[in-house]
Motif scaffolding. Structure first.
Motif, short mmCIF file in Angstrom:
data_model
loop_
_atom_site.label_atom_id
_atom_site.label_comp_id
_atom_site.label_asym_id
_atom_site.label_seq_id
_atom_site.Cartn_x
_atom_site.Cartn_y
_atom_site.Cartn_z
N UNK A 65 0.87 -1.17 0.00
CA UNK A 65 0.00 0.00 0.00
C UNK A 65 0.91 1.22 0.00
N UNK A 66 0.75 2.07 -1.01
CA UNK A 66 1.55 3.29 -1.12
C UNK A 66 0.59 4.48 -1.02
N UNK A 67 0.87 5.37 -0.07
CA UNK A 67 0.05 6.55 0.18
C UNK A 67 0.86 7.78 -0.25
N UNK A 68 0.32 8.54 -1.19
CA UNK A 68 1.07 9.64 -1.78
C UNK A 68 0.34 10.96 -1.56
N UNK A 69 0.99 11.87 -0.84
CA UNK A 69 0.45 13.20 -0.60
C UNK A 69 0.95 14.12 -1.70
N UNK A 70 0.09 14.47 -2.63
CA UNK A 70 0.46 15.41 -3.68
C UNK A 70 0.00 16.80 -3.31
N UNK A 71 0.34 17.76 -4.16
CA UNK A 71 -0.04 19.14 -3.90
C UNK A 71 -1.55 19.33 -3.98
#
Length: 148
Positions: A65-71
């Motif tokens: 599981x990869x959680x990515x906080x983008x702009x």
């Protein structure tokens, strides 16, 4: 852009932990509070699907599981290591194992339908290395009204 990666053994009891981590990171990323239940449910469904696929195919590798906080968006990728189906689709003779796989495929399709109902931006891909469900939600900065 911040990224959190979680790997867990393909056991149903670990799905709850993945849901909790996803909700916490989504909240920190600025996903609207009203959407957090959808994030939790979608991640739970995607992780349950990956766990089921690993268990039904005898794969011992962890679920990713990869959680990515983008702009402007918060994204989650749930990956399994089950190769894309192919090759023996022309086999007309069914065995008891095939019936179990057919049931698993039905549950898989139901899980994908639930995810599609919860998430507006979802992509499902699969290749010889496994499958990935990518989901994303806008963050508060992406949906903030313009001020005049």
């Amino acid at each position: 852009m911040a990224t959190v990666e979680l790997r867990f053994s393909a056991q149903p009891e670990h799905v709850r932990t993945a849901r909790l981590v996803a909700a916490a990171v989504a909240r920190r990323a600025g996903v609207d509070e009203a959407v957090l239940d959808e994030v939790r449910l979608a991640v739970g469904e995607a992780c349950s699907r990956a766990v089921g696929l690993h268990r039904s195919h005898g794969i011992t590798a962890p679920v990713r599981v990869v959680l990515i906080e983008g702009e402007k968006a918060f994204s989650i990728e749930v990956g399994d290591e089950v190769p894309a189906a192919g090759g023996d689709a022309g086999n007309a003779k069914a065995s008891p194992g095939d019936l179990q796989e057919s049931d698993a495929e039905g549950e898989d399709e139901m899980g994908l339908a639930v995810i599609s109902g919860l998430v507006d931006d979802v992509q499902v891909t699969a290749d010889d290395d496994g499958g990935v469900i990518r989901m994303s939600w806008p963050t508060a900065s992406a949906v903030a009204p313009a001020r005049s």
